[in-house]
Design a protein around this motif. Structure first.
Motif, PDB file in Angstrom:
ATOM      1  N   LYS A 220      35.188  19.096  17.995  1.00  0.00           N
ATOM      2  CA  LYS A 220      34.619  19.224  19.338  1.00  0.00           C
ATOM      3  C   LYS A 220      33.508  20.268  19.376  1.00  0.00           C
ATOM      4  CE  LYS A 220      38.817  17.563  21.565  1.00  0.00           C
ATOM      5  NZ  LYS A 220      40.029  17.909  22.348  1.00  0.00           N
ATOM      6  N   ALA A 221      33.590  21.278  18.504  1.00  0.00           N
ATOM      7  CA  ALA A 221      32.500  22.247  18.402  1.00  0.00           C
ATOM      8  C   ALA A 221      31.247  21.586  17.846  1.00  0.00           C
ATOM      9  CB  ALA A 221      32.924  23.419  17.516  1.00  0.00           C
ATOM     10  N   TYR A 235      26.597  30.330  13.928  1.00  0.00           N
ATOM     11  CA  TYR A 235      27.625  30.523  14.954  1.00  0.00           C
ATOM     12  C   TYR A 235      29.008  30.440  14.316  1.00  0.00           C
ATOM     13  CZ  TYR A 235      23.999  29.731  18.472  1.00  0.00           C
ATOM     14  OH  TYR A 235      22.862  29.831  19.248  1.00  0.00           O
ATOM     15  N   ASN A 236      29.864  31.398  14.649  1.00  0.00           N
ATOM     16  CA  ASN A 236      31.263  31.343  14.235  1.00  0.00           C
ATOM     17  C   ASN A 236      32.042  30.384  15.135  1.00  0.00           C
ATOM     18  OD1 ASN A 236      30.881  33.294  12.249  1.00  0.00           O
ATOM     19  ND2 ASN A 236      31.463  34.988  13.589  1.00  0.00           N
ATOM     20  N   VAL A 237      33.019  29.695  14.521  1.00  0.00           N
ATOM     21  CA  VAL A 237      33.870  28.773  15.279  1.00  0.00           C
ATOM     22  C   VAL A 237      35.324  29.076  14.929  1.00  0.00           C
ATOM     23  CG1 VAL A 237      34.418  26.374  15.803  1.00  0.00           C
ATOM     24  CG2 VAL A 237      32.068  27.009  15.187  1.00  0.00           C
ATOM     25  N   GLY A 238      36.073  29.569  15.906  1.00  0.00           N
ATOM     26  CA  GLY A 238      37.475  29.904  15.674  1.00  0.00           C
ATOM     27  C   GLY A 238      38.212  30.091  16.971  1.00  0.00           C
ATOM     28  N   THR A 239      39.392  30.685  16.881  1.00  0.00           N
ATOM     29  CA  THR A 239      40.224  30.892  18.070  1.00  0.00           C
ATOM     30  C   THR A 239      40.092  32.314  18.613  1.00  0.00           C
ATOM     31  OG1 THR A 239      42.148  31.638  16.796  1.00  0.00           O
ATOM     32  CG2 THR A 239      41.914  29.257  17.162  1.00  0.00           C
ATOM     33  N   GLY A 240      39.668  33.254  17.760  1.00  0.00           N
ATOM     34  CA  GLY A 240      39.584  34.648  18.182  1.00  0.00           C
ATOM     35  C   GLY A 240      40.904  35.386  18.099  1.00  0.00           C
ATOM     36  N   TRP A 287      31.768  26.744  24.680  1.00  0.00           N
ATOM     37  CA  TRP A 287      32.799  26.103  23.853  1.00  0.00           C
ATOM     38  C   TRP A 287      33.986  27.040  23.656  1.00  0.00           C
ATOM     39  CZ3 TRP A 287      35.279  27.649  19.472  1.00  0.00           C
ATOM     40  CH2 TRP A 287      36.140  26.700  18.887  1.00  0.00           C
ATOM     41  N   LYS A 288      35.196  26.476  23.683  1.00  0.00           N
ATOM     42  CA  LYS A 288      36.406  27.242  23.390  1.00  0.00           C
ATOM     43  C   LYS A 288      37.455  26.295  22.832  1.00  0.00           C
ATOM     44  CE  LYS A 288      39.541  30.722  25.376  1.00  0.00           C
ATOM     45  NZ  LYS A 288      40.752  30.215  24.684  1.00  0.00           N
ATOM     46  N   HIS A 289      38.272  26.792  21.914  1.00  0.00           N
ATOM     47  CA  HIS A 289      39.316  25.952  21.322  1.00  0.00           C
ATOM     48  C   HIS A 289      40.344  25.571  22.394  1.00  0.00           C
ATOM     49  CE1 HIS A 289      41.815  29.594  21.368  1.00  0.00           C
ATOM     50  NE2 HIS A 289      42.852  28.815  21.097  1.00  0.00           N
ATOM     51  N   GLN A 290      41.069  24.473  22.159  1.00  0.00           N
ATOM     52  CA  GLN A 290      42.037  23.969  23.126  1.00  0.00           C
ATOM     53  C   GLN A 290      43.465  23.900  22.589  1.00  0.00           C
ATOM     54  OE1 GLN A 290      40.268  20.157  24.025  1.00  0.00           O
ATOM     55  NE2 GLN A 290      38.803  21.016  25.487  1.00  0.00           N
ATOM     56  N   ILE A 291      43.620  23.783  21.281  1.00  0.00           N
ATOM     57  CA  ILE A 291      44.943  23.560  20.687  1.00  0.00           C
ATOM     58  C   ILE A 291      45.436  24.854  20.037  1.00  0.00           C
ATOM     59  CG2 ILE A 291      46.264  22.206  19.012  1.00  0.00           C
ATOM     60  CD1 ILE A 291      44.126  20.000  19.378  1.00  0.00           C
ATOM     61  N   GLU A 292      46.565  25.370  20.512  1.00  0.00           N
ATOM     62  CA  GLU A 292      47.121  26.608  19.968  1.00  0.00           C
ATOM     63  C   GLU A 292      47.878  26.330  18.659  1.00  0.00           C
ATOM     64  OE1 GLU A 292      46.206  29.386  21.038  1.00  0.00           O
ATOM     65  OE2 GLU A 292      45.320  28.756  22.947  1.00  0.00           O
ATOM     66  N   LEU A 293      48.141  27.388  17.908  1.00  0.00           N
ATOM     67  CA  LEU A 293      48.629  27.254  16.540  1.00  0.00           C
ATOM     68  C   LEU A 293      49.946  26.488  16.441  1.00  0.00           C
ATOM     69  CD1 LEU A 293      48.244  27.975  13.566  1.00  0.00           C
ATOM     70  CD2 LEU A 293      49.438  30.136  14.001  1.00  0.00           C
ATOM     71  N   TYR A 294      50.942  26.837  17.253  1.00  0.00           N
ATOM     72  CA  TYR A 294      52.247  26.182  17.137  1.00  0.00           C
ATOM     73  C   TYR A 294      52.126  24.679  17.385  1.00  0.00           C
ATOM     74  CZ  TYR A 294      57.357  25.891  17.233  1.00  0.00           C
ATOM     75  OH  TYR A 294      58.672  25.594  16.931  1.00  0.00           O
ATOM     76  N   ALA A 295      51.403  24.315  18.439  1.00  0.00           N
ATOM     77  CA  ALA A 295      51.231  22.893  18.754  1.00  0.00           C
ATOM     78  C   ALA A 295      50.437  22.183  17.666  1.00  0.00           C
ATOM     79  CB  ALA A 295      50.523  22.735  20.100  1.00  0.00           C
TER      80      ALA A 295
END
Length: 316
Positions: A220-221, A235-240, A287-295
């Protein structure tokens, strides 16, 4: 951006490339171009030139690379530096020669210095020594970033580099000799569970901290970069956010249902102590991530179980 724009995805059968293809299709893009490694050897300059000249893409997304974890990088340094440079240099140069206006180069957070301040800002590139266990791959990726930057500077084309953090997800590589830490753990814990909850031996001390991004969020990024004009070259792409390797192991152990012991082999290397990306530039753009690690790990394990007899294994 018109939905009929011709978009060539190099590496479209890999974990990242297949996710980009899927997300682009879901976003309504109808003119996607791909070629398997059997049909096109990206290491061969003339073959790449002929292919791009024939297909005339408007956009090229470079999701093709030789990848692997610490073991593969240590054992095959020449392949990791040379083949990655061959692949990306052929794509970038042929894109320029064929007047491709937009090029999206996908790299890795390993391009940043081993001991740089955290979180890692784009400005930290080339300010210190690299992590020795993957410097071959990192050097190749740095040359790709700088080549795209040079084209922006000299020719004014929209060539941009996206540096993802550690990626995982559906269609990942679960070969224990070449995979990255997260899919390797999924396989190890699953197989140990199936073997009467045998103990699991993991490399290092478990103390290093790592950031993980589900591959659909990376895709999506890329779509975001296609649909928007990015004014900088990197540009960096991650969750932060990040977790320790020990915390990651405990999450995967819980999701797989493994009940046995975890042994940490501290004689094996840990790698970089911490590798967290500063993703504020992408966040400011929207842009921001949508899916967290556990899921995300749950989704990945589900895919692993569905494909357990045929999951991807990279042969070196």
């Amino acid at each position: 951006m018109k939905k009929e724009t011709r978009i060539y995805i190099a590496g479209h059968n890999g974990m990242v490339g297949s996710a980009i293809w899927r997300i682009l299709t879901e976003s309504g893009f109808t003119n996607l171009i791909g070629a398997s490694s059997k049909d096109l050897d990206l290491r061969n300059q003339q073959d790449v030139q002929n292919f791009i000249a024939e297909k005339q893409p408007d956009i090229i997304i470079d999701a093709a690379a030789r990848v692997g974890g610490i073991l593969a990088n240590n054992n095959y340094p020449y392949q990791f530096i040379m083949e990655n440079m061959q692949i990306q240099n052929n794509l970038i140069d042929c894109a320029l020669k064929n007047n491709v206006e937009k090029f999206i180069f996908l790299g890795s957070s390993c391009i940043y210095p081993k001991l740089a301040s955290q979180p890692l800002k784009e400005d930290y590139l080339l300010t210190g020594i690299l992590e020795p266990t993957n410097e071959w791959y990192a050097i190749a990726k740095i040359t790709g970033v700088k080549a795209c930057q040079a084209i922006r500077k000299q020719f004014g084309k929209n060539y941009v580099s996206l540096m993802p953090t550690n990626l995982y997800g559906t269609n990942d590589n679960f070969d224990l000799t070449t995979s990255h830490v997260l899919p390797a753990m999924i396989r190890k814990f699953h197989e140990a569970k199936e073997n009467d909850n045998a103990r699991v031996v993991l490399w290092g001390t478990g103390t290093p901290m790592r950031e993980f991004l589900f591959v659909d969020d990376m895709a999506k990024a890329v779509v975001f970069a296609i649909e928007n004009k990015l004014t900088d070259y990197l540009y960096n792409v991650g969750t932060g956010s990040d977790v320790t390797i020990k915390e990651l192991a405990e999450i995967i152990q819980k999701i797989t249902g493994h009940k046995g012991e975890i042994i940490w082999d501290s004689s094996k290397p840990d790698g970089t102590p911490r590798k967290l990306l500063d993703v504020s530039k992408m966040h400011q753009l929207g842009w921001k991530h949508q899916i967290e690690l556990y899921a995300g790990i749950e989704k990945t394990y589900e895919w692993f179980l569905q494909n357990i007899d045929s999951f991807k294994q990279v042969k070196l």
